[in-house]
Design an enzyme around this catalytic site. Structure first.
Site, PDB file in Angstrom:
ATOM      1  N   TYR A 149       0.798  -1.071   0.051  1.00 57.95           N
ATOM      2  CA  TYR A 149       0.007  -0.236   0.084  1.00 57.95           C
ATOM      3  C   TYR A 149       0.899   1.281   0.169  1.00 57.95           C
ATOM      4  O   TYR A 149       1.862   1.294   0.719  1.00 57.95           O
ATOM      5  CB  TYR A 149      -0.918   0.286   1.248  1.00 57.95           C
ATOM      6  CG  TYR A 149      -1.692   1.182   1.264  1.00 57.95           C
ATOM      7  CD1 TYR A 149      -3.011   1.415   0.864  1.00 57.95           C
ATOM      8  CD2 TYR A 149      -1.350   2.250   2.114  1.00 57.95           C
ATOM      9  CE1 TYR A 149      -3.736   2.662   0.647  1.00 57.95           C
ATOM     10  CE2 TYR A 149      -2.110   3.544   2.257  1.00 57.95           C
ATOM     11  CZ  TYR A 149      -3.244   3.527   1.514  1.00 57.95           C
ATOM     12  OH  TYR A 149      -4.043   4.721   1.640  1.00 57.95           O
TER      13      TYR A 149
ATOM     14  N   GLU B  77      -3.248   7.918  -3.963  1.00 60.25           N
ATOM     15  CA  GLU B  77      -3.070   6.668  -3.358  1.00 60.25           C
ATOM     16  C   GLU B  77      -2.981   5.661  -4.423  1.00 60.25           C
ATOM     17  O   GLU B  77      -3.366   5.705  -5.554  1.00 60.25           O
ATOM     18  CB  GLU B  77      -4.391   6.395  -2.647  1.00 60.25           C
ATOM     19  CG  GLU B  77      -4.427   5.186  -1.846  1.00 60.25           C
ATOM     20  CD  GLU B  77      -5.736   4.764  -1.208  1.00 60.25           C
ATOM     21  OE1 GLU B  77      -5.846   4.843   0.078  1.00 60.25           O
ATOM     22  OE2 GLU B  77      -6.753   4.284  -1.996  1.00 60.25           O
TER      23      GLU B  77
END
Length: 376
Positions: free
Chosen positions: A101, A189
């Site tokens: 992530y 993101e």
């Protein structure tokens, strides 16, 4: 402002981030052409500006043309969290060996921009943050727009154990920083950031949200806005120079000043009511603002009562009073109206309203108690 994955992917690509090849399609024949260019198997990814599309069946892997055509048509019939799938991103399927992530966002509490990374990426990242917070690594930029060479090695090595991946990961974060600051983002993101079968690092997803207040500095970004996901009342309010956010209560609120508006909503809650909106008319004394605010609020059929709470400084109370009277002439007010006015030209305002059978209150608590009572 949110944008779709295919749009965010393009911005990532322009910034030098390694992305997965593909393009967006609205018709099945377009998807077939894209798949033939990239080569099967491909992934069909529904483009909706809500989370949970994978769990809703909005992401599928297909191995050939026949399967693509069938699956594409099935996805186009999907409605995910109330939104129909109109566009589908077609990308090359990759052999994922490991998911990470990566994101950059604003930490309001710390007053800083923060890079966030985890070696446990994927759709369960939010659950990971709850159950294993130590797996979420954070690096604060401390007011800078580049990495601090003295602090960075410890952070990147806590995410990637191999030196080669540390170097690749550093380049990813440098590119994310570039995207974030150059476009005035609130978040950029990648979830997941993956390692493929060749050991290469790739952004297998892309998410970008922009700061609405900075859009006028970026020609072209506004064109990316998908109006299907915008609240019509909030857009109109912005055009009328009103700050408006719709909520789920039944007490309409018209207030001047963001701080007073927030306090008003808090007191409504404390007194047992439910605010239906945040609405700040600002410091202007234009009576038309009250008219526009009432028109927007009354579109909400859940409204049972409306509170106008004005602390007049720059805003003149008599102008607000005139705005209330003009609104009563132009529109039907099907719910009770509670008015609290104090400050500049308060006396004149109360006289104007009293002559037209409108009761006013001097304290916010009196007015809030009354409007909550009327809303029940």
């Amino acid at each position: 402002m949110k944008i779709h994955e295919y749009q965010a992917t393009q911005l990532f690509k322009e910034a030098g981030l390694p992305v997965v090849n593909g393009r967006v399609a609205t018709e099945v024949y377009e998807a077939v052409l894209i798949a033939e260019e990239t080569g099967y198997p491909v992934v069909l990814k529904s483009q909706v500006l809500v989370g949970g599309r994978g769990k809703a069946g909005g992401i599928k892997v297909v191995k050939d043309k026949q399967e693509l055509e069938t699956t594409f048509n099935e996805l186009k019939k999907l409605v995910i969290k109330g939104y129909p799938v109109e566009k589908i991103l077609v990308v090359k399927a990759i052999d994922i060996k490991k998911e990470f992530y990566a994101a950059i966002t604003v930490d309001g509490g710390a007053g800083d921009v923060v890079l966030i990374a985890s070696a446990e990426g994927g759709v369960e990242i939010e659950e990971t943050a709850k159950t294993n917070p130590d797996a979420i690594k954070k690096y604060y930029l401390k007011g800078k727009k580049e990495l601090d060479s003295t602090r960075w090695p410890a952070f990147i090595s806590s995410v990637f154990s191999e030196e080669e991946l540390q170097n690749a990961g550093t380049k990813v974060f440098e590119s994310l920083i570039s995207v974030f600051f150059e476009n005035d983002c609130s978040i950029a993101e990648i979830n997941p950031l993956v390692i493929d079968g060749n050991g290469d690092i790739l952004a297998a997803d892309a998410k970008i949200n922009f700061d609405d207040n900075a859009l006028d500095r970026h020609e072209g970004l506004e064109a990316m806005r998908d109006m299907a996901y915008e609240d019509a009342d909030e857009l109109e309010a912005k055009e009328k120079n009103l700050s408006f956010v719709k909520l789920e209560g039944n007490v309409g609120c018209i207030v001047n000043g963001a701080g007073l508006a927030m306090a008003t909503m808090d007191i409504i809650k404390i007194c047992g009511g439910q605010p239906a909106n945040f609405l700040d008319v600002g410091g202007s004394s234009n009576p038309e603002k009250v008219l526009n605010a009432l028109k927007i609020i009354l579109r909400n059929k859940d409204i049972k009562a409306i509170l106008i709470n004005i602390f007049g400084g720059i805003t003149r109370c008599d102008d607000i009073a005139n705005g209330i009277l003009e609104a009563r002439k132009q529109i039907d007010l099907p719910v009770p109206l509670v008015v609290r006015l104090t400050g500049t030209n308060e006396k004149e305002a109360k006289e104007i309203l009293a002559q037209n059978d409108v009761t006013t209150y001097s304290t916010m608590r009196e007015a809030v108690n009354k409007v909550v009572e009327l809303s029940k």
